[in-house]
Design an enzyme around this catalytic site. Structure first.
Site, PDB file in Angstrom:
ATOM      1  N   THR A 125       0.129  -1.651  -5.582  1.00 21.82           N
ATOM      2  CA  THR A 125      -0.761  -2.401  -6.484  1.00 21.82           C
ATOM      3  C   THR A 125       0.030  -3.131  -7.566  1.00 21.82           C
ATOM      4  O   THR A 125       1.130  -2.689  -7.948  1.00 21.82           O
ATOM      5  CB  THR A 125      -1.757  -1.420  -7.152  1.00 21.82           C
ATOM      6  OG1 THR A 125      -2.436  -2.092  -8.202  1.00 21.82           O
ATOM      7  CG2 THR A 125      -1.054  -0.196  -7.726  1.00 21.82           C
ATOM      8  N   ASP A 126      -0.569  -4.203  -8.083  1.00 19.22           N
ATOM      9  CA  ASP A 126       0.068  -4.923  -9.199  1.00 19.22           C
ATOM     10  C   ASP A 126       0.123  -4.060 -10.461  1.00 19.22           C
ATOM     11  O   ASP A 126       0.885  -4.357 -11.387  1.00 19.22           O
ATOM     12  CB  ASP A 126      -0.653  -6.251  -9.484  1.00 19.22           C
ATOM     13  CG  ASP A 126      -2.131  -6.105  -9.834  1.00 19.22           C
ATOM     14  OD1 ASP A 126      -2.652  -4.969  -9.832  1.00 19.22           O
ATOM     15  OD2 ASP A 126      -2.767  -7.142 -10.110  1.00 19.22           O
ATOM     16  N   GLU A 127      -0.682  -2.980 -10.499  1.00 23.95           N
ATOM     17  CA  GLU A 127      -0.711  -2.150 -11.712  1.00 23.95           C
ATOM     18  C   GLU A 127       0.622  -1.448 -11.974  1.00 23.95           C
ATOM     19  O   GLU A 127       0.841  -0.944 -13.075  1.00 23.95           O
ATOM     20  CB  GLU A 127      -1.845  -1.113 -11.631  1.00 23.95           C
ATOM     21  CG  GLU A 127      -3.198  -1.765 -11.558  1.00 23.95           C
ATOM     22  CD  GLU A 127      -4.356  -0.853 -11.950  1.00 23.95           C
ATOM     23  OE1 GLU A 127      -4.143   0.177 -12.593  1.00 23.95           O
ATOM     24  OE2 GLU A 127      -5.494  -1.218 -11.595  1.00 23.95           O
ATOM     25  N   TYR A 153      -3.044   6.829 -12.774  1.00 26.58           N
ATOM     26  CA  TYR A 153      -3.166   6.180 -11.453  1.00 26.58           C
ATOM     27  C   TYR A 153      -1.954   5.297 -11.163  1.00 26.58           C
ATOM     28  O   TYR A 153      -1.292   5.457 -10.132  1.00 26.58           O
ATOM     29  CB  TYR A 153      -4.458   5.339 -11.379  1.00 26.58           C
ATOM     30  CG  TYR A 153      -4.441   4.344 -10.239  1.00 26.58           C
ATOM     31  CD1 TYR A 153      -4.546   4.765  -8.916  1.00 26.58           C
ATOM     32  CD2 TYR A 153      -4.291   2.973 -10.481  1.00 26.58           C
ATOM     33  CE1 TYR A 153      -4.500   3.847  -7.863  1.00 26.58           C
ATOM     34  CE2 TYR A 153      -4.246   2.057  -9.436  1.00 26.58           C
ATOM     35  CZ  TYR A 153      -4.350   2.496  -8.132  1.00 26.58           C
ATOM     36  OH  TYR A 153      -4.299   1.592  -7.102  1.00 26.58           O
ATOM     37  N   LYS A 157       1.095   5.587  -8.312  1.00 27.44           N
ATOM     38  CA  LYS A 157       1.396   4.542  -7.311  1.00 27.44           C
ATOM     39  C   LYS A 157       2.853   4.084  -7.458  1.00 27.44           C
ATOM     40  O   LYS A 157       3.540   3.854  -6.461  1.00 27.44           O
ATOM     41  CB  LYS A 157       0.447   3.344  -7.469  1.00 27.44           C
ATOM     42  CG  LYS A 157      -1.001   3.622  -7.137  1.00 27.44           C
ATOM     43  CD  LYS A 157      -1.243   3.955  -5.663  1.00 27.44           C
ATOM     44  CE  LYS A 157      -1.074   2.773  -4.753  1.00 27.44           C
ATOM     45  NZ  LYS A 157      -1.434   3.142  -3.347  1.00 27.44           N
TER      46      LYS A 157
END
Ligand code: NAD
Ligand code: TDX
Length: 339
Positions: A125-127, A153, A157
């Site tokens: 994810t871009d997060e 979260y 990741k």
């Protein structure tokens, strides 16, 4: 070609299963999913009888169960979507995020090492890049942007991504990673912004916008993400990270207002509530690498994608009505009642 798709009963995983079965008539798709609160067999109903599709209910962190499936199936490729995916739940209780997202990834890669594989693909994810300031619209996340996470979260990741790259360097495992921006489309779980607002608006319930609603997300129609992963597993380079996003940045409040307009509901339903802890301000992906190397471009414009998505929720009420009538009610009360 046989592909194991983990998390295939969830939002993006199920859309990927449909995409692959539609696109490659001679591929076998083996889905592994633990059917947590976010996984739903009714989502996979249309492919349940397809002879090219097979389903196993299993937890990716359960080493014995996973090794057994690999021994039986001998997959060529593994695409790992399985994850705890909701930031607010990770703030409430991080532990399951560490187990599924980090340990689960390690178990899958150990199985790949033990039984041999052409490619292990990690859906990230871009997060993992943290956030960008609102007053610097010139800045974007590239694959070289340092990892700098905000929530349990995104930290889980990012940990998984580091493990994936470490397994490549240490064991020579043929891996790839995609880091995509926010997806939207059919089968998106009702806890997430777009489906939550559609469903609440349909019930004339308050639309809970966190903080001032000025946080920016970069939205991509789910089918465009699925096409990107399809390209990466077939043509992407081993050991590489690919950012996926369509330059479609929008403020949360503007999305919620658009949903009100499309559903002909008053903006007076919008209610500003206490902000998310550690709330990331802006995500924005630079997709130059996947465009230049693999020729990927998004096909669905947001104006069309959001209309299609709203139409899908109107036409598939039974899918989400069943979800929101169960345990989801407790979650909703916990998260929003005194906010
Ligand atoms: P989702 O929550 O809708 O689905 C997750 C699926 O994984 C569910 O079917 C669930 O049952 C399954 N699962 C959870 N824990 C499991 C376990 N221990 N073993 C086996 N299966 C398990 O999530 P999503 O939005 O479809 O996201 C899929 C992947 O894409 C995730 O890895 C997420 O981090 C990533 N991602 C999501 C977005 C987004 O906007 N939704 C954007 C970028 C990346
Ligand atoms: O009720 C809400 N009100 C609100 O204002 C909800 C649920 C969200 N929001 C805001 C928070 C975010 O700024 O809307 C934005 C989007 O929220 P989510 O749908 O929870 O997505 P986000 O936190 O951006 O994370 C998503 O994109 C990246 C996915 O859930 C992740 O799995 C993915 O990695």
């Amino acid at each position: 070609m046989k592909i194991i798709v983990t998390g295939g009963a969830g939002f993006i995983g199920s859309n990927f299963v449909f995409h692959m079965l539609d696109t490659y008539k001679d591929y076998k798709i083996v889905c592994i999913d633990a059917l947590t609160y976010a996984g739903n067999m009714s989502t996979l109903k249309s492919v349940a009888d397809d002879p090219n599709f097979k389903f196993y209910k299993a937890d990716i962190a359960d080493r014995e169960a996973i090794y057994k499936i690999f021994e039986t199936e001998k997959p060529d490729i593994v695409v790992n979507f399985a994850a705890e995916s909701h930031v607010d739940r990770s703030i409430e209780d991080p532990e399951i995020f560490l187990r599924t997202n980090i340990l689960g990834t390690a178990v899958l890669m150990d199985a790949c090492r033990k039984y041999g594989i052409q490619r292990y693909h990690q859906v990230s994810t871009d997060e993992v890049y943290g956030d960008l300031p609102l007053d610097r619209p010139d800045l974007f996340f590239t694959e070289d942007t340092p990892i700098h996470t905000s929530s349990p979260y995104s930290s889980s990741k990012a940990s998984a991504d580091l493990l994936v790259l470490a397994y490549h360097r240490t064991y020579g495992l043929p891996v790839s990673i995609s880091r995509c921006s926010n997806n939207y489309g059919p089968y998106h779980f009702p806890e997430k912004l777009i489906p939550l607002m559609i469903i609440n608006a349909l019930h004339d319930k308050p639309l809970p916008v966190y903080g001032e609603g000025i946080n920016v997300r970069d939205w991509l129609y789910v089918e465009d993400h699925c096409r990107a992963i399809d390209l990466i597993i077939h043509k992407g380079k081993v050991g590489e990270v690919y950012n996926v996003g369509g330059h479609n940045e929008m403020r949360n409040i503007d999305i919620v207002k658009l949903i009100c307009k499309e559903l002909n509901k008053p903006e007076s339903l919008i209610t500003y509530v206490t902000d998310r802890k550690g709330h990331d301000m802006r995500y924005a992906i630079d997709p130059t690498k996947i465009h230049n190397e693999l020729g990927w471009l998004p096909e669905t414009k947001f104006a069309d994608g959001i209309k299609k998505t709203i139409a899908w929720y109107l036409e598939n009420r039974e899918w989400w009505e069943e979800i929101i009538s169960g345990e989801y009610k407790n979650y909703y009360d916990r998260m929003y009642k005194d906010r």
